[in-house]
Design a protein around this motif. Structure first.
Motif, PDB file in Angstrom:
ATOM      1  N   GLY A   1      24.537  44.309 -35.780  1.00 35.43           N
ATOM      2  CA  GLY A   1      25.859  44.655 -36.282  1.00 35.43           C
ATOM      3  C   GLY A   1      26.805  45.085 -35.179  1.00 35.43           C
ATOM      4  N   ALA A   2      28.086  45.062 -35.498  1.00 40.75           N
ATOM      5  CA  ALA A   2      29.122  45.276 -34.485  1.00 40.75           C
ATOM      6  C   ALA A   2      29.072  46.678 -33.882  1.00 40.75           C
ATOM      7  CB  ALA A   2      30.497  45.015 -35.098  1.00 40.75           C
ATOM      8  N   LYS A   3      28.820  47.701 -34.702  1.00 41.12           N
ATOM      9  CA  LYS A   3      28.860  49.073 -34.199  1.00 41.12           C
ATOM     10  C   LYS A   3      27.750  49.346 -33.199  1.00 41.12           C
ATOM     11  CE  LYS A   3      29.136  53.885 -35.725  1.00 41.12           C
ATOM     12  NZ  LYS A   3      29.145  54.805 -36.895  1.00 41.12           N
ATOM     13  N   ILE A   4      26.529  48.969 -33.545  1.00 37.26           N
ATOM     14  CA  ILE A   4      25.409  49.175 -32.624  1.00 37.26           C
ATOM     15  C   ILE A   4      25.585  48.316 -31.382  1.00 37.26           C
ATOM     16  CG2 ILE A   4      22.917  48.859 -32.305  1.00 37.26           C
ATOM     17  CD1 ILE A   4      22.540  49.630 -35.198  1.00 37.26           C
ATOM     18  N   ALA A   5      26.025  47.075 -31.562  1.00 38.01           N
ATOM     19  CA  ALA A   5      26.248  46.189 -30.420  1.00 38.01           C
ATOM     20  C   ALA A   5      27.272  46.790 -29.466  1.00 38.01           C
ATOM     21  CB  ALA A   5      26.709  44.817 -30.903  1.00 38.01           C
ATOM     22  N   ARG A   6      28.328  47.350 -30.016  1.00 41.52           N
ATOM     23  CA  ARG A   6      29.363  47.961 -29.175  1.00 41.52           C
ATOM     24  C   ARG A   6      28.782  49.125 -28.361  1.00 41.52           C
ATOM     25  NH1 ARG A   6      32.741  48.350 -32.813  1.00 41.52           N
ATOM     26  NH2 ARG A   6      32.404  50.498 -33.503  1.00 41.52           N
ATOM     27  N   ASN A   7      27.964  49.953 -29.002  1.00 42.45           N
ATOM     28  CA  ASN A   7      27.341  51.072 -28.299  1.00 42.45           C
ATOM     29  C   ASN A   7      26.421  50.596 -27.171  1.00 42.45           C
ATOM     30  OD1 ASN A   7      28.567  53.035 -29.872  1.00 42.45           O
ATOM     31  ND2 ASN A   7      26.885  53.121 -31.351  1.00 42.45           N
ATOM     32  N   LEU A   8      25.690  49.529 -27.431  1.00 36.08           N
ATOM     33  CA  LEU A   8      24.776  49.001 -26.420  1.00 36.08           C
ATOM     34  C   LEU A   8      25.543  48.384 -25.251  1.00 36.08           C
ATOM     35  CD1 LEU A   8      22.033  47.349 -28.665  1.00 36.08           C
ATOM     36  CD2 LEU A   8      21.786  49.411 -27.278  1.00 36.08           C
ATOM     37  N   LEU A   9      26.605  47.651 -25.553  1.00 36.54           N
ATOM     38  CA  LEU A   9      27.363  46.967 -24.507  1.00 36.54           C
ATOM     39  C   LEU A   9      28.163  47.939 -23.641  1.00 36.54           C
ATOM     40  CD1 LEU A   9      28.499  43.891 -26.589  1.00 36.54           C
ATOM     41  CD2 LEU A   9      26.890  43.865 -24.682  1.00 36.54           C
ATOM     42  N   LEU A  10      28.346  49.141 -24.123  1.00 36.34           N
ATOM     43  CA  LEU A  10      29.035  50.157 -23.326  1.00 36.34           C
ATOM     44  C   LEU A  10      28.124  50.803 -22.286  1.00 36.34           C
ATOM     45  CD1 LEU A  10      31.201  51.973 -26.040  1.00 36.34           C
ATOM     46  CD2 LEU A  10      32.044  50.584 -24.126  1.00 36.34           C
ATOM     47  N   LEU A  11      26.825  50.603 -22.423  1.00 37.70           N
ATOM     48  CA  LEU A  11      25.886  51.182 -21.469  1.00 37.70           C
ATOM     49  C   LEU A  11      26.042  50.506 -20.108  1.00 37.70           C
ATOM     50  CD1 LEU A  11      22.694  51.363 -23.740  1.00 37.70           C
ATOM     51  CD2 LEU A  11      24.252  53.236 -23.163  1.00 37.70           C
ATOM     52  N   GLY A  12      26.046  51.300 -19.052  1.00 30.71           N
ATOM     53  CA  GLY A  12      26.228  50.760 -17.713  1.00 30.71           C
ATOM     54  C   GLY A  12      24.919  50.450 -17.014  1.00 30.71           C
ATOM     55  N   LYS A  13      25.004  49.874 -15.848  1.00 26.03           N
ATOM     56  CA  LYS A  13      23.811  49.482 -15.095  1.00 26.03           C
ATOM     57  C   LYS A  13      22.919  50.664 -14.736  1.00 26.03           C
ATOM     58  CE  LYS A  13      25.390  45.194 -12.883  1.00 26.03           C
ATOM     59  NZ  LYS A  13      25.609  44.507 -11.585  1.00 26.03           N
ATOM     60  N   SER A  14      23.526  51.808 -14.569  1.00 28.42           N
ATOM     61  CA  SER A  14      22.755  52.977 -14.134  1.00 28.42           C
ATOM     62  C   SER A  14      22.401  53.930 -15.269  1.00 28.42           C
ATOM     63  CB  SER A  14      23.532  53.753 -13.064  1.00 28.42           C
ATOM     64  OG  SER A  14      24.764  54.219 -13.595  1.00 28.42           O
ATOM     65  N   ASP A  15      22.915  53.662 -16.473  1.00 31.71           N
ATOM     66  CA  ASP A  15      22.630  54.578 -17.581  1.00 31.71           C
ATOM     67  C   ASP A  15      22.285  53.831 -18.872  1.00 31.71           C
ATOM     68  OD1 ASP A  15      25.067  53.544 -18.292  1.00 31.71           O
ATOM     69  OD2 ASP A  15      26.052  55.464 -18.676  1.00 31.71           O
ATOM     70  N   ALA A  16      21.637  52.682 -18.741  1.00 30.01           N
ATOM     71  CA  ALA A  16      21.252  51.892 -19.916  1.00 30.01           C
ATOM     72  C   ALA A  16      20.028  52.523 -20.567  1.00 30.01           C
ATOM     73  CB  ALA A  16      20.974  50.438 -19.527  1.00 30.01           C
ATOM     74  N   MET A  17      20.285  53.625 -21.279  1.00 28.84           N
ATOM     75  CA  MET A  17      19.232  54.368 -21.972  1.00 28.84           C
ATOM     76  C   MET A  17      19.647  54.578 -23.425  1.00 28.84           C
ATOM     77  SD  MET A  17      18.105  57.147 -19.050  1.00 28.84           S
ATOM     78  CE  MET A  17      19.766  57.645 -18.598  1.00 28.84           C
ATOM     79  N   ILE A  18      18.675  54.564 -24.306  1.00 25.29           N
ATOM     80  CA  ILE A  18      18.943  54.573 -25.739  1.00 25.29           C
ATOM     81  C   ILE A  18      18.437  55.870 -26.352  1.00 25.29           C
ATOM     82  CG2 ILE A  18      18.375  53.420 -27.918  1.00 25.29           C
ATOM     83  CD1 ILE A  18      18.272  50.789 -26.298  1.00 25.29           C
ATOM     84  N   ASP A  19      19.335  56.634 -26.951  1.00 21.16           N
ATOM     85  CA  ASP A  19      18.956  57.930 -27.519  1.00 21.16           C
ATOM     86  C   ASP A  19      18.283  57.753 -28.881  1.00 21.16           C
ATOM     87  OD1 ASP A  19      20.966  57.537 -29.466  1.00 21.16           O
ATOM     88  OD2 ASP A  19      22.419  58.787 -28.400  1.00 21.16           O
ATOM     89  N   ASP A  20      17.816  58.863 -29.442  1.00 20.70           N
ATOM     90  CA  ASP A  20      17.043  58.810 -30.683  1.00 20.70           C
ATOM     91  C   ASP A  20      17.820  58.190 -31.833  1.00 20.70           C
ATOM     92  OD1 ASP A  20      15.076  60.043 -29.259  1.00 20.70           O
ATOM     93  OD2 ASP A  20      15.037  61.900 -30.435  1.00 20.70           O
ATOM     94  N   ASP A  21      19.067  58.615 -32.028  1.00 16.09           N
ATOM     95  CA  ASP A  21      19.859  58.111 -33.157  1.00 16.09           C
ATOM     96  C   ASP A  21      20.006  56.598 -33.101  1.00 16.09           C
ATOM     97  OD1 ASP A  21      20.210  60.620 -34.184  1.00 16.09           O
ATOM     98  OD2 ASP A  21      22.189  60.940 -33.284  1.00 16.09           O
ATOM     99  N   LEU A  22      20.371  56.104 -31.937  1.00 15.55           N
ATOM    100  CA  LEU A  22      20.568  54.667 -31.779  1.00 15.55           C
ATOM    101  C   LEU A  22      19.246  53.927 -31.921  1.00 15.55           C
ATOM    102  CD1 LEU A  22      22.587  52.436 -31.177  1.00 15.55           C
ATOM    103  CD2 LEU A  22      22.289  52.875 -28.727  1.00 15.55           C
ATOM    104  N   TRP A  23      18.186  54.494 -31.385  1.00 13.82           N
ATOM    105  CA  TRP A  23      16.869  53.842 -31.431  1.00 13.82           C
ATOM    106  C   TRP A  23      16.383  53.677 -32.876  1.00 13.82           C
ATOM    107  CZ3 TRP A  23      13.835  50.724 -29.131  1.00 13.82           C
ATOM    108  CH2 TRP A  23      12.459  50.695 -29.378  1.00 13.82           C
ATOM    109  N   VAL A  24      16.522  54.704 -33.681  1.00 14.66           N
ATOM    110  CA  VAL A  24      16.077  54.615 -35.071  1.00 14.66           C
ATOM    111  C   VAL A  24      16.853  53.534 -35.814  1.00 14.66           C
ATOM    112  CG1 VAL A  24      15.995  55.860 -37.270  1.00 14.66           C
ATOM    113  CG2 VAL A  24      15.261  57.001 -35.176  1.00 14.66           C
ATOM    114  N   ARG A  25      18.136  53.472 -35.602  1.00 13.52           N
ATOM    115  CA  ARG A  25      18.953  52.457 -36.277  1.00 13.52           C
ATOM    116  C   ARG A  25      18.565  51.052 -35.830  1.00 13.52           C
ATOM    117  NH1 ARG A  25      24.429  54.620 -34.346  1.00 13.52           N
ATOM    118  NH2 ARG A  25      25.380  52.894 -35.519  1.00 13.52           N
ATOM    119  N   ILE A  26      18.239  50.901 -34.552  1.00  9.42           N
ATOM    120  CA  ILE A  26      17.792  49.600 -34.037  1.00  9.42           C
ATOM    121  C   ILE A  26      16.470  49.193 -34.690  1.00  9.42           C
ATOM    122  CG2 ILE A  26      16.831  48.462 -31.984  1.00  9.42           C
ATOM    123  CD1 ILE A  26      18.969  50.044 -30.350  1.00  9.42           C
ATOM    124  N   ILE A  27      15.520  50.104 -34.728  1.00  9.70           N
ATOM    125  CA  ILE A  27      14.208  49.800 -35.305  1.00  9.70           C
ATOM    126  C   ILE A  27      14.336  49.414 -36.774  1.00  9.70           C
ATOM    127  CG2 ILE A  27      12.007  50.822 -36.018  1.00  9.70           C
ATOM    128  CD1 ILE A  27      12.020  50.057 -33.110  1.00  9.70           C
TER     129      ILE A  27
END
Length: 399
Positions: free
Chosen positions: A303-329
């Motif tokens: 979905g657009a919201k999760i995709a937007r959050n992921l695409l905002l992650l940079g090369k040095s901070d591409a890490m996924i927090d608990d909230d985002l991870w649960v929604r992805i799973i």
């Protein structure tokens, strides 16, 4: 070679193996001591199902000092993998009339004789159907367990089982009957490989009435791997099996709203796990590259919201927090019901998993083992608290 001297046994210790010449002898000798020390009046044997090792695994198995305990090693048939090995051990155990079957990984360096007692006694004395291990492990050992299997399965089925894919299990007669009579096509899947452990545990929760215990085994020392470099097929086989079982047991988990602890048998043994180094920068890099190589698919699936959050992650901070991870799973698990998408969904999840582990490592680098465990339990509670979201996504994706 030596073989079994009896037609029936009360306890079978099964050891699947493939090229484990350096460790299997110790596992056999320790298991034999445990059988003699804790169950002297019972007839026990140790059975090795081997995947066609090219080293001296078989020779080392038979060279073990077994203290009079019968030994048998054979090459199993079927799809090459741990599950096929365990299936063959269970089939033999059933024919022996065994009341308890214990499984030990062949690469263990921390197994002790009391493990045999703690895996078998809940079955033989407490009437347990199934026993899982309860280990002390390094905070970065078992990241598939910590990130997905433990929190998700607890939220789904309401049984808090800390090591659902631990590898060292006890199986009672009721489950032995179930495992050995499932349809043949069940085994033509990842259950014949590394999917076996999560399948056995999830089946135990859903298929039998007997209780599930956790055996306090202390520290687990085995051949640990950096999760960012040596993932191999294990991730696909374990996680794919977990997601597939969600479809099978849909009617069960949709009615579960909370969870309860599974009892721990034995005093929790303290210990210090071996150090495990992980390459944080490597995991961050793999997460970033994976996201940007699958942008369109991420938008379609997540979905657009999760995709937007992921695409905002940079090369040095591409890490996924608990909230985002649960929604992805929740979204990938729901989409996994579409057979044509399964391989792509796992391909998508792998780099995101690296980002999730990187986030956990970054947050817990300076934490004690206990502090890291508290972080894992926070993730579990997040899965539980947002389970209604899973049900909503699941139902929408089936329309």
């Amino acid at each position: 070679m030596p073989g079994l001297s009896h037609d029936s046994y009360d306890i079978v210790v099964g050891i699947p193996s493939f090229n484990n010449e350096t460790t299997i002898k110790y596992v056999v000798e320790t298991a034999a001591i445990g059988l003699k020390q804790y169950f002297p009046s019972m007839r026990g044997c140790i059975v090795n199902a081997d995947g066609g090792s090219t080293d001296r695994t078989k020779e080392m198995f038979y060279s073990a000092s077994s203290n009079g305990v019968d030994l048998l090693s054979f090459i199993y048939e079927g799809i090459s993998g741990k599950g096929s090995a365990m299936r063959s051990i269970m089939e033999k155990s059933k024919s022996y009339g065994a009341q308890a079957v214990l499984f030990l990984d062949s690469d263990l360096r921390s197994v002790e004789p009391f493990w045999i007692e703690r895996l078998a006694s809940p079955i033989l004395e407490e009437g347990a159907a199934y026993v899982t291990p309860y280990y002390i492990r390094h905070k970065y050992d078992g990241t598939i367990t910590n990130s997905i299997c433990y929190p998700l399965n607890t939220a789904l089925y309401g049984k808090k089982i800390r090591q659902p894919i631990g590898g060292d299990f006890g199986v009672g007669r009721e489950l032995l009957e179930y495992y050995t009579t499932v349809p043949e096509n069940t085994w033509r899947s990842d259950i014949s490989r590394f999917g076996i452990d999560i399948w056995m545990t999830t089946s135990a929760v859903n298929e039998v009435k007997g209780s599930i215990y956790q055996a306090a085994l202390g520290t687990k020392i085995h051949d640990v791997k950096d999760p960012g470099k040596q993932l191999g097929n294990m991730f696909k086989e374990v996680v794919g099996t977990l997601f597939s079982l969600m479809q099978k047991y849909e009617d069960n988990w949709k009615t579960v709203g909370d969870y309860s602890d599974s009892p721990i048998y034995g005093d929790v043994v303290t210990g210090i796990p071996e150090p495990l180094e992980v390459d944080l920068e490597n995991m961050i890099s793999k997460c970033y590259e994976g996201i940007h190589s699958q942008e369109d698919f991420i938008k379609d699936i997540l979905g657009a919201k999760i995709a937007r959050n992921l695409l905002l992650l940079g090369k040095s901070d591409a890490m996924i927090d608990d909230d985002l991870w649960v929604r992805i799973i929740y979204r990938i698990a729901s989409g996994y019901r579409k057979l044509a998408l399964r391989d792509r969904l796992i391909e998508l999840l792998v780099p995101l998993y690296f980002g999730r582990v990187a986030s956990f490592v970054s947050r817990t680098e300076k934490m004690t083992q206990e502090g890291a465990e508290e972080e894992i339990d926070k993730l579990l509670k997040k899965f539980v608290e947002t389970k209604d979201e899973l049900i909503s996504i699941w139902e929408k994706s089936s329309e």
